[in-house]
Design a protein around this motif. Sequence first.
Motif, PDB file in Angstrom:
ATOM      1  N   ALA A   1       0.826  -1.201   0.000  1.00 37.55           N
ATOM      2  CA  ALA A   1       0.000   0.000   0.000  1.00 37.55           C
ATOM      3  C   ALA A   1       0.864   1.257   0.000  1.00 37.55           C
ATOM      4  CB  ALA A   1      -0.933  -0.005   1.207  1.00 37.55           C
ATOM      5  N   VAL A   2       1.923   1.236   0.775  1.00 38.03           N
ATOM      6  CA  VAL A   2       2.841   2.371   0.800  1.00 38.03           C
ATOM      7  C   VAL A   2       3.547   2.506  -0.544  1.00 38.03           C
ATOM      8  CG1 VAL A   2       4.894   3.350   1.887  1.00 38.03           C
ATOM      9  CG2 VAL A   2       3.174   2.212   3.293  1.00 38.03           C
ATOM     10  N   ALA A   3       3.947   1.385  -1.109  1.00 38.58           N
ATOM     11  CA  ALA A   3       4.651   1.400  -2.393  1.00 38.58           C
ATOM     12  C   ALA A   3       3.791   2.017  -3.494  1.00 38.58           C
ATOM     13  CB  ALA A   3       5.070  -0.015  -2.779  1.00 38.58           C
ATOM     14  N   ARG A   4       2.495   1.780  -3.452  1.00 37.41           N
ATOM     15  CA  ARG A   4       1.612   2.365  -4.469  1.00 37.41           C
ATOM     16  C   ARG A   4       1.565   3.893  -4.331  1.00 37.41           C
ATOM     17  NH1 ARG A   4      -1.397  -2.421  -3.420  1.00 37.41           N
ATOM     18  NH2 ARG A   4      -2.686  -1.376  -1.845  1.00 37.41           N
ATOM     19  N   LEU A   5       1.545   4.382  -3.105  1.00 31.32           N
ATOM     20  CA  LEU A   5       1.553   5.823  -2.885  1.00 31.32           C
ATOM     21  C   LEU A   5       2.873   6.438  -3.346  1.00 31.32           C
ATOM     22  CD1 LEU A   5      -0.061   5.970   0.676  1.00 31.32           C
ATOM     23  CD2 LEU A   5      -1.130   6.647  -1.478  1.00 31.32           C
ATOM     24  N   VAL A   6       3.955   5.734  -3.094  1.00 29.85           N
ATOM     25  CA  VAL A   6       5.278   6.201  -3.518  1.00 29.85           C
ATOM     26  C   VAL A   6       5.371   6.242  -5.045  1.00 29.85           C
ATOM     27  CG1 VAL A   6       7.734   5.587  -3.583  1.00 29.85           C
ATOM     28  CG2 VAL A   6       6.470   5.467  -1.421  1.00 29.85           C
ATOM     29  N   GLU A   7       4.851   5.216  -5.699  1.00 23.70           N
ATOM     30  CA  GLU A   7       4.871   5.160  -7.165  1.00 23.70           C
ATOM     31  C   GLU A   7       4.077   6.315  -7.761  1.00 23.70           C
ATOM     32  OE1 GLU A   7       3.681   2.052 -10.799  1.00 23.70           O
ATOM     33  OE2 GLU A   7       3.461   1.474  -8.685  1.00 23.70           O
ATOM     34  N   ASP A   8       2.918   6.614  -7.171  1.00 20.57           N
ATOM     35  CA  ASP A   8       2.104   7.725  -7.658  1.00 20.57           C
ATOM     36  C   ASP A   8       2.826   9.054  -7.463  1.00 20.57           C
ATOM     37  OD1 ASP A   8      -0.651   8.780  -8.514  1.00 20.57           O
ATOM     38  OD2 ASP A   8      -0.305   9.859  -6.645  1.00 20.57           O
ATOM     39  N   ALA A   9       3.510   9.206  -6.333  1.00 21.46           N
ATOM     40  CA  ALA A   9       4.251  10.446  -6.078  1.00 21.46           C
ATOM     41  C   ALA A   9       5.359  10.638  -7.106  1.00 21.46           C
ATOM     42  CB  ALA A   9       4.827  10.430  -4.663  1.00 21.46           C
ATOM     43  N   ARG A  10       6.059   9.584  -7.434  1.00 21.23           N
ATOM     44  CA  ARG A  10       7.130   9.685  -8.433  1.00 21.23           C
ATOM     45  C   ARG A  10       6.580  10.015  -9.816  1.00 21.23           C
ATOM     46  NH1 ARG A  10      10.333   4.314  -6.243  1.00 21.23           N
ATOM     47  NH2 ARG A  10      11.494   5.370  -4.564  1.00 21.23           N
ATOM     48  N   ALA A  11       5.414   9.491 -10.115  1.00 14.36           N
ATOM     49  CA  ALA A  11       4.821   9.725 -11.434  1.00 14.36           C
ATOM     50  C   ALA A  11       4.297  11.145 -11.585  1.00 14.36           C
ATOM     51  CB  ALA A  11       3.703   8.723 -11.686  1.00 14.36           C
ATOM     52  N   THR A  12       3.777  11.716 -10.494  1.00 23.27           N
ATOM     53  CA  THR A  12       3.151  13.037 -10.578  1.00 23.27           C
ATOM     54  C   THR A  12       4.018  14.175 -10.043  1.00 23.27           C
ATOM     55  OG1 THR A  12       2.110  12.823  -8.395  1.00 23.27           O
ATOM     56  CG2 THR A  12       0.878  11.969 -10.310  1.00 23.27           C
ATOM     57  N   GLY A  13       4.997  13.834  -9.194  1.00 20.38           N
ATOM     58  CA  GLY A  13       5.805  14.862  -8.546  1.00 20.38           C
ATOM     59  C   GLY A  13       5.199  15.375  -7.258  1.00 20.38           C
TER      60      GLY A  13
END
Length: 269
Positions: free
Chosen positions: A169-181
């Motif tokens: 669940a944390v990894a998904r939030l991290v991935e979204d942050a990297r994709a959007t900034g």
Amino acid sequence: MSSARKTLELLSFFSTARPEIGLSQLCRIAGRDKATTYRHLQALETAGFVEQNPVTRQYRLGPAVMQLAQVREATVPRKASAQLPMTQLADVTGETAHVSVLSGNTLYALASCESPKHGTRAVIDITTFPLHATASGICALAFGPEQLFKSATARMTPYTANTPVTPDAVARLVEDARATGFARSDRSFEAEIHSLSAPIYDQTGLFAGAVSVACVASRFTPALEHDIKTQLVTASRDITRNWGGALPPEIETAWASSLAPAQTLDIAK
């Protein structure tokens, strides 16, 4: 945990919302026995890191902490150079803006500014940000050193029903942050707060902290989200510049992509 670390950890329980703490209360907060806590407090008091209020007999931070804080700001200036962009961020968005700094595996609160626009607003009254449960923390996991993820997922306290409590669940939030900034916390630390964060870099070229906006969740709309993100870009650029850093091109590209087509940003101003 070493005795020195346990002793110094007691300092982290003091905040503007809790400036004085009695011995029994500190034992409960720290989860330690009275004899051990008292011994650690005695060591801190001798060194000037805490003192007792002569009236209440409760403990508060001592003058040595202020002295060290002044030395830190003089030699590694952070707070003063973040103040104006943070204040402008709060003024324009009408929400609470705050800045955090990364040291080791811990993300510390540096400064915050509440907008007077609303009577009900987010209050930043913590000294450190849980990496898995806050937008600032997710920002650190997305753009900071890799070892942070292991530290963040070693112990995931469920603060609310929305707190991510698994590494995936944390990894998904991290991935979204990297994709959007932009990193996001949707009522995962406080039940009524929705937050967005953007990374800050310093002269080392590495992630140094995060600039964030904390909004009362009932006020959070797509239009407000877009406005907050747009202003976070400006604040991140300004603070990064003030801290002697430069934003990586991939951050600017992610921002431009995530905010388009509603607004086109100039890349790498």
